[in-house]
Design an enzyme around this catalytic site. Structure first.
Site, mmCIF file in Angstrom:
data_model
loop_
_atom_site.group_PDB
_atom_site.id
_atom_site.type_symbol
_atom_site.label_atom_id
_atom_site.label_comp_id
_atom_site.label_asym_id
_atom_site.label_seq_id
_atom_site.Cartn_x
_atom_site.Cartn_y
_atom_site.Cartn_z
ATOM 1 N N ASP A 12 0.861 -1.171 0.000
ATOM 2 C CA ASP A 12 0.000 0.000 0.000
ATOM 3 C C ASP A 12 0.903 1.229 0.000
ATOM 4 O O ASP A 12 2.124 1.117 -0.180
ATOM 5 C CB ASP A 12 -0.971 -0.027 1.187
ATOM 6 C CG ASP A 12 -0.286 0.147 2.532
ATOM 7 O OD1 ASP A 12 0.968 0.202 2.589
ATOM 8 O OD2 ASP A 12 -1.002 0.224 3.542
ATOM 9 N N CYS A 69 3.508 -2.991 4.087
ATOM 10 C CA CYS A 69 2.653 -1.862 4.459
ATOM 11 C C CYS A 69 3.365 -1.130 5.594
ATOM 12 O O CYS A 69 4.521 -1.426 5.890
ATOM 13 C CB CYS A 69 1.229 -2.288 4.810
ATOM 14 S SG CYS A 69 0.994 -3.186 6.359
ATOM 15 N N THR A 71 3.067 -1.148 8.954
ATOM 16 C CA THR A 71 3.489 -2.025 10.047
ATOM 17 C C THR A 71 3.717 -3.462 9.602
ATOM 18 O O THR A 71 4.347 -4.236 10.303
ATOM 19 C CB THR A 71 2.438 -2.053 11.170
ATOM 20 O OG1 THR A 71 1.231 -2.621 10.647
ATOM 21 C CG2 THR A 71 2.192 -0.657 11.736
ATOM 22 N N GLY A 72 3.150 -3.837 8.472
ATOM 23 C CA GLY A 72 3.174 -5.219 8.010
ATOM 24 C C GLY A 72 2.023 -6.042 8.555
ATOM 25 O O GLY A 72 1.740 -7.130 8.060
ATOM 26 N N GLY A 74 -1.471 -5.374 8.867
ATOM 27 C CA GLY A 74 -2.692 -5.455 8.058
ATOM 28 C C GLY A 74 -2.511 -6.267 6.796
ATOM 29 O O GLY A 74 -3.351 -7.111 6.452
ATOM 30 N N HIS A 102 10.493 -23.714 8.949
ATOM 31 C CA HIS A 102 9.552 -24.365 9.864
ATOM 32 C C HIS A 102 8.095 -24.255 9.446
ATOM 33 O O HIS A 102 7.298 -25.135 9.789
ATOM 34 C CB HIS A 102 9.701 -23.800 11.274
ATOM 35 C CG HIS A 102 11.001 -24.154 11.920
ATOM 36 N ND1 HIS A 102 11.272 -23.819 13.223
ATOM 37 C CD2 HIS A 102 12.108 -24.805 11.450
ATOM 38 C CE1 HIS A 102 12.490 -24.265 13.538
ATOM 39 N NE2 HIS A 102 13.012 -24.849 12.472
ATOM 40 N N HIS A 137 7.635 -30.732 10.893
ATOM 41 C CA HIS A 137 6.886 -29.535 10.513
ATOM 42 C C HIS A 137 5.763 -29.837 9.516
ATOM 43 O O HIS A 137 4.831 -29.049 9.377
ATOM 44 C CB HIS A 137 7.831 -28.482 9.942
ATOM 45 C CG HIS A 137 8.941 -28.122 10.870
ATOM 46 N ND1 HIS A 137 8.735 -27.437 12.053
ATOM 47 C CD2 HIS A 137 10.265 -28.377 10.806
ATOM 48 C CE1 HIS A 137 9.890 -27.276 12.667
ATOM 49 N NE2 HIS A 137 10.837 -27.847 11.928
ATOM 50 N N ARG A 140 2.308 -29.960 11.097
ATOM 51 C CA ARG A 140 1.909 -28.638 11.595
ATOM 52 C C ARG A 140 1.424 -27.748 10.448
ATOM 53 O O ARG A 140 0.405 -27.073 10.563
ATOM 54 C CB ARG A 140 3.078 -27.992 12.329
ATOM 55 C CG ARG A 140 3.470 -28.785 13.566
ATOM 56 C CD ARG A 140 4.776 -28.319 14.146
ATOM 57 N NE ARG A 140 5.146 -29.196 15.249
ATOM 58 C CZ ARG A 140 6.347 -29.249 15.760
ATOM 59 N NH1 ARG A 140 7.305 -28.474 15.282
ATOM 60 N NH2 ARG A 140 6.619 -30.069 16.759
#
Length: 148
Positions: A12, A69, A71-72, A74, A102, A137, A140
């Site tokens: 964004d 973005c 903060t990363g 959203g 992982h 892994h 998971r």
């Protein structure tokens, strides 16, 4: 001759500058790039770019995605809504590597407020160099895919 690994990028307005710097650096290293925008620093909606990059990855047009973005947060939440995407928000190269080893992450998410270009490039390089370990892994990651 091997064709270059294709990466899909999106951001964004808050991640615009960092995304452009990463694209330039990774193109110089020989990666093929799908740039899904945004094309300006005008305010826009991060889910649009997260969904476009996610579609590239699950549609096999790109091997991996990279999203940015402010903060990363959203953009990683939005990317993880795309079935088949395992997006990891990281702030260190170690976390980026472990997200692949992982968690078999296929989209790297970064926050431009917290990660500068040298660190973002280190994260991307660690992410792209790492291989999923499988083994313990596998089950998971399979559980992640069946959630929801």
């Amino acid at each position: 001759m091997t064709s270059p690994l294709t990466l899909s990028f999106g951001s964004d307005h808050g991640g615009f500058v960092l995304r452009r710097g990463l694209i330039e650096a990774l193109k110089a290293k020989g990666y093929a790039i799908l740039d899904r925008g945004t094309e300006t620093e005008a305010s826009c909606d991060y889910p649009d770019y997260a969904h476009a990059v996610g579609a590239d990855v699950v549609g096999a047009r790109a091997k991996f995605g990279i999203l940015v973005c402010t903060t990363g947060i959203g953009i990683s939440i939005a990317a993880n809504k795309v079935p088949g995407i395992r997006a990891a928000l990281v702030q260190s190269a170690d976390a980026a590597e472990l997200s692949r080893r992982h968690n078999d992450a296929n989209v790297l998410c970064l926050g431009a407020k917290y990660v500068d270009l040298p660190l973002a490039l280190a994260c991307a390089e660690a992410f792209l160099a790492a291989q999923f370990e499988g083994g313990r892994h596998d089950s998971r990651v399979a559980k992640i895919e069946t959630c929801g």
